[in-house]
Scaffold this motif. Structure first.
Motif, mmCIF file in Angstrom:
data_model
loop_
_atom_site.group_PDB
_atom_site.id
_atom_site.type_symbol
_atom_site.label_atom_id
_atom_site.label_comp_id
_atom_site.label_asym_id
_atom_site.label_seq_id
_atom_site.Cartn_x
_atom_site.Cartn_y
_atom_site.Cartn_z
ATOM 1 N N UNK A 49 10.660 -3.102 31.618
ATOM 2 C CA UNK A 49 10.682 -1.685 31.510
ATOM 3 C C UNK A 49 9.292 -1.173 30.645
ATOM 4 N N UNK A 50 8.964 -2.160 29.542
ATOM 5 C CA UNK A 50 7.760 -2.066 28.617
ATOM 6 C C UNK A 50 6.646 -2.245 29.513
ATOM 7 N N UNK A 51 6.522 -3.229 30.441
ATOM 8 C CA UNK A 51 5.553 -3.573 31.416
ATOM 9 C C UNK A 51 5.307 -2.313 32.179
ATOM 10 N N UNK A 52 6.237 -1.445 32.768
ATOM 11 C CA UNK A 52 5.979 -0.471 33.804
ATOM 12 C C UNK A 52 5.092 0.569 33.057
ATOM 13 N N UNK A 53 5.520 0.852 31.538
ATOM 14 C CA UNK A 53 5.009 1.849 30.975
ATOM 15 C C UNK A 53 3.318 1.260 30.488
ATOM 16 N N UNK A 54 3.301 0.196 30.198
ATOM 17 C CA UNK A 54 2.218 -0.074 29.250
ATOM 18 C C UNK A 54 1.190 -1.104 30.277
ATOM 19 N N UNK A 55 1.514 -1.411 31.210
ATOM 20 C CA UNK A 55 0.891 -2.068 32.023
ATOM 21 C C UNK A 55 0.702 -1.304 33.678
ATOM 22 N N UNK A 56 1.768 -1.419 34.280
ATOM 23 C CA UNK A 56 1.677 -0.728 35.714
ATOM 24 C C UNK A 56 1.312 0.690 35.708
ATOM 25 N N UNK A 57 1.782 1.608 34.784
ATOM 26 C CA UNK A 57 1.280 2.957 34.724
ATOM 27 C C UNK A 57 -0.117 3.316 34.287
ATOM 28 N N UNK A 58 -0.940 2.450 33.414
ATOM 29 C CA UNK A 58 -2.022 2.634 33.280
ATOM 30 C C UNK A 58 -2.907 2.266 34.297
ATOM 31 N N UNK A 59 -2.495 1.117 34.913
ATOM 32 C CA UNK A 59 -3.281 0.326 36.157
ATOM 33 C C UNK A 59 -3.428 1.621 37.130
ATOM 34 N N UNK A 60 -2.311 2.130 37.298
ATOM 35 C CA UNK A 60 -2.309 3.174 38.408
ATOM 36 C C UNK A 60 -3.120 4.422 37.989
ATOM 37 N N UNK A 67 -6.841 3.498 38.502
ATOM 38 C CA UNK A 67 -7.234 3.689 39.699
ATOM 39 C C UNK A 67 -7.496 4.882 40.300
ATOM 40 N N UNK A 68 -6.597 5.889 39.833
ATOM 41 C CA UNK A 68 -6.466 6.970 40.438
ATOM 42 C C UNK A 68 -7.623 7.908 39.564
ATOM 43 N N UNK A 69 -7.958 7.541 38.328
ATOM 44 C CA UNK A 69 -8.937 8.397 37.822
ATOM 45 C C UNK A 69 -10.534 7.886 38.514
ATOM 46 N N UNK A 70 -10.645 6.595 38.859
ATOM 47 C CA UNK A 70 -11.873 6.070 39.208
ATOM 48 C C UNK A 70 -12.067 6.649 40.960
ATOM 49 N N UNK A 71 -10.904 6.828 41.448
ATOM 50 C CA UNK A 71 -10.931 7.362 42.679
ATOM 51 C C UNK A 71 -11.362 8.873 42.632
ATOM 52 N N UNK A 72 -10.945 9.425 41.680
ATOM 53 C CA UNK A 72 -11.352 10.862 41.709
ATOM 54 C C UNK A 72 -12.676 11.081 40.865
ATOM 55 N N UNK A 73 -13.203 10.175 40.296
ATOM 56 C CA UNK A 73 -14.565 10.197 39.556
ATOM 57 C C UNK A 73 -14.444 11.008 38.218
ATOM 58 N N UNK A 74 -13.284 10.530 37.464
ATOM 59 C CA UNK A 74 -13.121 11.015 36.212
ATOM 60 C C UNK A 74 -13.068 9.963 35.177
ATOM 61 N N UNK A 75 -13.685 10.129 34.050
ATOM 62 C CA UNK A 75 -13.731 9.183 32.770
ATOM 63 C C UNK A 75 -12.157 8.963 32.472
ATOM 64 N N UNK A 76 -11.879 7.727 32.090
ATOM 65 C CA UNK A 76 -10.527 7.448 31.455
ATOM 66 C C UNK A 76 -10.459 6.896 30.224
ATOM 67 N N UNK A 77 -9.611 7.385 29.286
ATOM 68 C CA UNK A 77 -9.597 6.845 27.905
ATOM 69 C C UNK A 77 -8.061 6.405 27.795
ATOM 70 N N UNK A 78 -7.898 5.094 27.433
ATOM 71 C CA UNK A 78 -6.404 4.668 27.249
ATOM 72 C C UNK A 78 -6.209 3.926 25.964
ATOM 73 N N UNK A 79 -5.025 4.323 25.508
ATOM 74 C CA UNK A 79 -4.957 3.791 24.000
ATOM 75 C C UNK A 79 -4.115 2.510 23.836
ATOM 76 N N UNK A 80 -4.721 1.543 23.287
ATOM 77 C CA UNK A 80 -3.909 0.303 23.033
ATOM 78 C C UNK A 80 -3.479 -0.036 21.472
#
Length: 293
Positions: free
Chosen positions: A76-87, A90-103
């Motif tokens: 469950x933690x992996x879904x929120x902390x890894x799978x979701x940010x990955x998706x 990819x969507x941000x890259x596809x739509x040409x938008x800068x993406x900031x992720x907190x770790x």
């Protein structure tokens, strides 16, 4: 700047929402609209939000933050902390938008006493750190030409949600003494400062995607949890004694890094963001909490 924020109720997301109207238009997407615990299903909602809101950048402030609970619920933690940010990356890259992720600082093993540089070897001690590290790798792997940043931070606190400051205030009002670990050292970081940093980084990436990368941002000066607790009691006017103990006297399901110091020099050099004084942030949080009914 128009920003789409993933997350609504967390500490940083709450502070990001507060910045709306201060030269920024910010739309926070909560779990009721996009349940990131089911990343594939949620991406349809995220895509629709992108099409309707037309942001200039995306910030991911959603995460699984239950460090001990992650030991028993790593999937469950992996879904929120890894799978979701990955998706989302990819969507941000596809739509040409800068993406900031907190770790987090939990991607390190906490060895030694030297602040961890952004390129230091990672070696998480538990499930939470492992899932956050996977998320970092996926965000970097999306190779977003519009720009991306992973912002590692530590010991987040605010007037919202559950955090160390609020716990100390509650217990400090109930008890004469509290036992707090003194051998874990790091930088407490106001959520408000993290929110401001995320916006600033998004703006810079929008102008210059070449500044993409992993960065650190934590409060100063470094202190122990016990030192932080001493300051909370003093500034709140609570007559509660802090008894300093080693981590071995306070066992938890997930091991904590003893050294959570982060080297933030590259963040200042690239974005002009200096480490916030957590004592000033603490005063602001206490003032806000005191003003509540």
């Amino acid at each position: 700047m128009r920003l789409l924020v993933l997350g609504r109720s967390g500490q940083v997301a709450t502070e990001l929402a507060r910045l709306s109207g201060e030269g920024h238009e910010i739309r926070c997407l909560g779990r009721d609209e996009a349940d990131l615990s089911r990343p594939k299903a949620a991406m349809g909602a995220v895509r629709r939000a992108l099409e309707a809101f037309r942001p200039e950048a995306v910030i991911n402030a959603a995460a699984w933050t239950g460090v001990d609970a992650a030991e028993a619920q790593e999937d469950a933690a992996r879904a929120l902390n890894a799978d979701a940010p990955a998706a989302i990356a990819r969507l941000a890259a596809e739509t040409g938008l800068p993406f900031v992720h907190i770790s987090t600082d939990y991607v390190f093993d906490g060895a030694g006493e030297t602040p961890f540089a952004t390129d230091a070897a990672t070696a998480p001690l538990g499930a939470y750190g492992r899932t956050k590290l996977l998320g970092e790798e996926d965000v970097a792997g999306a190779a977003n030409p519009a720009g991306w940043a992973v912002l590692r931070t530590s010991w987040v606190f605010s007037a919202h949600g559950a955090n160390f400051v609020k716990t100390m205030l509650r217990l400090g009002a109930e008890r004469d003494a509290l036992r707090v670990v003194a051998d874990q050292v790091g930088g407490p970081t106001p959520a408000a400062a993290i929110a401001q940093a995320c916006v600033s980084i998004a703006e810079t990436l929008g102008a210059d995607p070449r500044r993409s990368g992993i960065y650190h941002f934590s409060g100063a000066p470094d202190t122990s949890w016990a030192g932080f607790a001493h300051e909370i009691m003093a500034r709140a006017g609570l007559d509660c004694r802090i008894e300093e103990i080693p981590s071995t006297d306070y066992p938890t399901s997930a091991p904590r890094p003893l050294n959570s110091r982060l080297d933030c020099r590259s963040t200042e050099a690239v974005f002009g963001l200096t480490r916030p004084d957590w004592r000033t942030g603490l005063d602001r949080v206490l003032t806000e909490l005191e003003a509540r009914p």
